[in-house]
Design a protein around this motif. Structure first.
Motif, PDB file in Angstrom:
ATOM      1  N   ALA A 400     -14.609   4.491  14.393  1.00  0.00           N
ATOM      2  CA  ALA A 400     -15.726   3.899  13.978  1.00  0.00           C
ATOM      3  C   ALA A 400     -15.891   2.357  14.303  1.00  0.00           C
ATOM      4  O   ALA A 400     -16.836   1.618  13.773  1.00  0.00           O
ATOM      5  CB  ALA A 400     -15.760   4.134  12.423  1.00  0.00           C
ATOM      6  N   CYS A 401     -15.193   1.686  15.100  1.00  0.00           N
ATOM      7  CA  CYS A 401     -15.098   0.383  15.266  1.00  0.00           C
ATOM      8  C   CYS A 401     -16.562   0.019  15.809  1.00  0.00           C
ATOM      9  O   CYS A 401     -17.007  -0.991  15.753  1.00  0.00           O
ATOM     10  CB  CYS A 401     -14.240  -0.044  16.489  1.00  0.00           C
ATOM     11  N   ALA A 402     -16.839   1.236  16.772  1.00  0.00           N
ATOM     12  CA  ALA A 402     -18.341   0.949  17.359  1.00  0.00           C
ATOM     13  C   ALA A 402     -19.606   0.616  16.412  1.00  0.00           C
ATOM     14  O   ALA A 402     -20.512   0.210  16.687  1.00  0.00           O
ATOM     15  CB  ALA A 402     -18.484   2.052  18.313  1.00  0.00           C
ATOM     16  N   TYR A 403     -19.128   1.357  15.085  1.00  0.00           N
ATOM     17  CA  TYR A 403     -20.419   1.115  14.093  1.00  0.00           C
ATOM     18  C   TYR A 403     -20.586  -0.189  13.923  1.00  0.00           C
ATOM     19  O   TYR A 403     -21.799  -0.473  13.527  1.00  0.00           O
ATOM     20  CB  TYR A 403     -20.030   1.957  12.705  1.00  0.00           C
ATOM     21  N   CYS A 404     -19.614  -1.188  14.014  1.00  0.00           N
ATOM     22  CA  CYS A 404     -19.614  -2.430  13.628  1.00  0.00           C
ATOM     23  C   CYS A 404     -19.613  -3.351  14.902  1.00  0.00           C
ATOM     24  O   CYS A 404     -20.273  -4.547  14.558  1.00  0.00           O
ATOM     25  CB  CYS A 404     -18.804  -2.809  12.548  1.00  0.00           C
ATOM     26  N   HIS A 405     -19.268  -3.270  15.918  1.00  0.00           N
ATOM     27  CA  HIS A 405     -18.918  -3.965  17.048  1.00  0.00           C
ATOM     28  C   HIS A 405     -19.456  -3.637  18.258  1.00  0.00           C
ATOM     29  O   HIS A 405     -19.789  -2.465  18.471  1.00  0.00           O
ATOM     30  CB  HIS A 405     -17.493  -4.029  17.212  1.00  0.00           C
ATOM     31  N   LYS A 406     -20.381  -4.454  18.680  1.00  0.00           N
ATOM     32  CA  LYS A 406     -20.852  -4.178  20.217  1.00  0.00           C
ATOM     33  C   LYS A 406     -19.938  -4.488  21.277  1.00  0.00           C
ATOM     34  O   LYS A 406     -19.337  -5.550  21.224  1.00  0.00           O
ATOM     35  CB  LYS A 406     -22.054  -5.193  20.224  1.00  0.00           C
ATOM     36  N   ARG A 423     -11.306 -12.991  25.813  1.00  0.00           N
ATOM     37  CA  ARG A 423     -11.131 -14.334  25.981  1.00  0.00           C
ATOM     38  C   ARG A 423     -10.751 -15.125  25.069  1.00  0.00           C
ATOM     39  O   ARG A 423     -10.278 -16.354  24.984  1.00  0.00           O
ATOM     40  CB  ARG A 423     -12.667 -15.069  26.558  1.00  0.00           C
ATOM     41  N   ARG A 424     -10.974 -14.763  23.837  1.00  0.00           N
ATOM     42  CA  ARG A 424     -10.642 -15.564  22.362  1.00  0.00           C
ATOM     43  C   ARG A 424      -9.437 -15.155  21.767  1.00  0.00           C
ATOM     44  O   ARG A 424      -8.681 -15.917  21.259  1.00  0.00           O
ATOM     45  CB  ARG A 424     -11.767 -15.161  21.453  1.00  0.00           C
ATOM     46  N   LEU A 425      -9.032 -13.974  21.982  1.00  0.00           N
ATOM     47  CA  LEU A 425      -7.637 -13.507  21.251  1.00  0.00           C
ATOM     48  C   LEU A 425      -6.736 -12.741  22.209  1.00  0.00           C
ATOM     49  O   LEU A 425      -7.001 -12.162  23.148  1.00  0.00           O
ATOM     50  CB  LEU A 425      -8.127 -12.291  20.254  1.00  0.00           C
ATOM     51  N   GLY A 438     -10.610  -7.805   7.699  1.00  0.00           N
ATOM     52  CA  GLY A 438     -11.288  -9.372   7.314  1.00  0.00           C
ATOM     53  C   GLY A 438     -12.679  -9.004   6.391  1.00  0.00           C
ATOM     54  O   GLY A 438     -12.852  -7.887   5.981  1.00  0.00           O
ATOM     55  N   HIS A 439     -13.282  -9.999   6.398  1.00  0.00           N
ATOM     56  CA  HIS A 439     -14.542  -9.868   5.582  1.00  0.00           C
ATOM     57  C   HIS A 439     -15.426  -8.974   6.027  1.00  0.00           C
ATOM     58  O   HIS A 439     -15.981  -9.063   7.271  1.00  0.00           O
ATOM     59  CB  HIS A 439     -15.310 -11.508   5.332  1.00  0.00           C
ATOM     60  N   LYS A 440     -15.527  -7.881   5.223  1.00  0.00           N
ATOM     61  CA  LYS A 440     -16.736  -6.712   5.608  1.00  0.00           C
ATOM     62  C   LYS A 440     -15.967  -6.063   6.844  1.00  0.00           C
ATOM     63  O   LYS A 440     -16.507  -5.272   7.569  1.00  0.00           O
ATOM     64  CB  LYS A 440     -17.903  -7.219   6.270  1.00  0.00           C
ATOM     65  N   MET A 441     -14.879  -6.238   7.183  1.00  0.00           N
ATOM     66  CA  MET A 441     -14.209  -5.292   8.152  1.00  0.00           C
ATOM     67  C   MET A 441     -12.993  -4.621   7.273  1.00  0.00           C
ATOM     68  O   MET A 441     -11.852  -5.235   6.828  1.00  0.00           O
ATOM     69  CB  MET A 441     -13.465  -6.176   9.481  1.00  0.00           C
ATOM     70  N   PRO A 442     -12.753  -3.210   7.387  1.00  0.00           N
ATOM     71  CA  PRO A 442     -11.668  -2.660   6.842  1.00  0.00           C
ATOM     72  C   PRO A 442     -10.277  -2.996   7.591  1.00  0.00           C
ATOM     73  O   PRO A 442     -10.160  -3.016   8.672  1.00  0.00           O
ATOM     74  CB  PRO A 442     -12.324  -1.029   6.964  1.00  0.00           C
TER      75      PRO A 442
END
Ligand code: HEC
Length: 464
Positions: A400-406, A423-425, A438-442
């Motif tokens: 379900a990561c794709a439900y929230c992330h593009k 590139r960031r992490l 995180g905030h709004k991420m399970p």
């Protein structure tokens, strides 16, 4: 026959004084060049009358109890004769009223019609704005489907964050700490008794003031308002050039109102009011309230705001906006009225309109709602043939990561776009984010095996 009718009318008119009472309303002189830009206020009033008539019709059929409301709405929509159209008119009429009120307000602001001696007209108008918004909001809750109910819950939660008075106020509004069976009958009373009562009161005041102070003359560059001589100038101008409101100016109001109502009725037939969605289900955690468009932009604003400033903004912004609106006629009640001499007014309106319409655009895609239709990434996007990367991309969808992330345009918008996350992490940071959420991420720490986590991270590491 005619003679008898005439006699009856004379009797009624003589004893009640109808003509005498209407005389000032119909015959009050108006400036000769008050033309089409002046029709929006009366169009708002006509929309309101339409809402009253259709609202009474709906109230006859509607059951304001949480057990029956949803079913009674479906009855109105599918069984009651003309019920669908009745609700359609009420639905589109609400939108029409919002639009007319907004345009009327912008017109008044741009032409600075709120300046001396019409300050109180503006202030009563601000009260009307608040009341109409409250009508829109309570009306949606009466729909008692999941959109309406969840919107109310979210709004109540936000209200509850207001220091000191927030919690008691939310309690008073809803008859409990959260929306429940009791809330619906309260919202019903607000929507059909309390707010309409105040609306009548303030509309009466608003119209009375229009007649007392006269319709503002269209502004002219180089003709400033000076409270010392404005009234005598205005009187003289009306004596010389004024025309009776009826029929000279009223015909435009009538034509425009008829056109507006026609559009509303046509929309009520096709496409009609939207179907009520599902009944509210308190056990549904992944709901995404989508209020009607005139409130949607507020939701979009709060959804996009970083969580840290949200509580702060709730406390500061609405009272500030209200205060500024009320203070406007006192900030400057004299001087030039023409928009060309008040470029900041034009800039201000342009900013607000752009701001609200872009929020509406964003809101229409509801980025705060997980995208349950997210499709699996096509192989062309998964930039590696390593089996663990492929596995990882599959898990990215499955978990379900794709439900929230593009990733490259595929997926939802709740969380950050992960197209270039590597590139960031680095791998360690990725693992920490996924495990802890995180905030709004399970937090996925307990729901992914070490193997799955490794594969997902391997996939994300390719996103450079
Ligand atoms: C319910 C929505 C949701 C789901 C499901 C979700 N995430 Fe997130 N994710 C978020 C949000 C929101 C953030 C931003 C959190 C923050 O800033 O506190 C985030 C942040 C991240 C970040 C950090 C991104 C950055 O640029 O800082 C990573 C990496 C991540 N998620 C990976 C995943 C993975 C992998 C999964 C599936 C196992 C997943 N997410 C499932 C909503 C979600």
């Amino acid at each position: 026959m005619m003679a008898t009718l005439k006699k009856i009318w004379h009797w009624i008119d003589d004893r009640s004084g109808i003509t005498e009472a209407l005389q000032p309303l119909l015959k009050h002189p108006v400036p000769p060049d008050a033309r089409w830009s002046y029709v929006f206020g009366s169009a708002t009033l006509f929309c309101f009358l339409l809402q009253i008539v259709t609202g009474i019709g709906l109230a006859l059929l509607y059951q304001p109890s949480s057990a029956d409301a949803y079913a009674s709405l479906n009855y109105i929509m599918h069984k009651a004769p003309l019920g669908r159209i009745l609700r359609g008119i009420h639905y589109w009429g609400a939108s029409g009223m919002m639009i007319m009120m907004g345009v009327h307000m912008i017109r008044v602001y741009l032409t600075a019609a709120y300046k001396f001696p019409r300050e109180m007209q503006w202030i009563s108008g601000v009260f009307l704005l608040v009341l109409v918004a409250a009508m829109g909001f309570t009306g949606q809750v009466l729909r008692w489907d999941d959109n309406g109910v969840w919107s109310a819950i979210v709004a109540a939660e936000q209200l509850g964050r207001f220091p000191l008075i927030g919690k008691p106020l939310a309690h008073l509004l809803m008859g409990g700490t959260t929306l429940g069976a009791k809330s619906l009958s309260r919202f019903f009373s607000y929507h059909v008794f309390l707010f309409p009562g105040f609306l009548f009161l303030f509309i009466g005041l608003h119209v009375y003031l229009v007649i007392r102070n006269g319709i503002s003359e269209p502004p002219k560059v180089g003709r400033p308002v000076d409270p010392r001589n404005y009234r005598s100038w205005y009187k003289k101008m009306l004596r010389e050039k004024g025309q009776p409101f009826f029929p000279f100016s009223a015909w435009r109001d009538v034509v425009f109102a008829v056109a507006t109502i026609t559009v509303i009725v046509v929309l009520a037939v096709y496409p009609g009011a939207p179907e009520v969605t599902r009944p509210p289900d308190p056990s549904m955690l992944h709901t995404s309230p989508r209020p009607d468009w005139y409130l949607l932009w507020v939701f979009a604003l709060f959804a996009l705001m970083p969580a840290q400033i949200e509580s702060f903004a709730i406390v500061i912004v609405p009272p500030l906006v209200l205060f500024l609106l009320l203070a406007l006629p006192f900030i400057r009640n004299r001087g030039e009225r023409h928009p060309l001499r008040r470029p900041w007014a034009i800039a201000g309106v342009a900013c607000v309109v752009t701001f609200v319409s872009s929020l509406l655009y964003i809101g229409s895609k509801s980025p705060w709602a997980a995208n349950f239709e997210a499709r699996e990434l096509p192989p062309s996007i998964v930039a590696s043939s390593l089996p663990e990367v492929k596995e990882g991309s599959r898990l990215f969808h499955e978990k379900a990561c794709a439900y929230c992330h593009k990733v490259k345009g595929y997926g939802g918008d709740v969380g950050p776009d992960l197209t270039h996350v590597a590139r960031r992490l680095d791998a360690r940071q990725l693992r920490i984010r996924i495990i802890n959420g995180g905030h709004k991420m399970p937090a996925y720490g307990s729901s992914l095996t070490t193997e799955e986590l490794r594969k997902i991270v391997a996939f994300l590491k390719t996103r450079k």
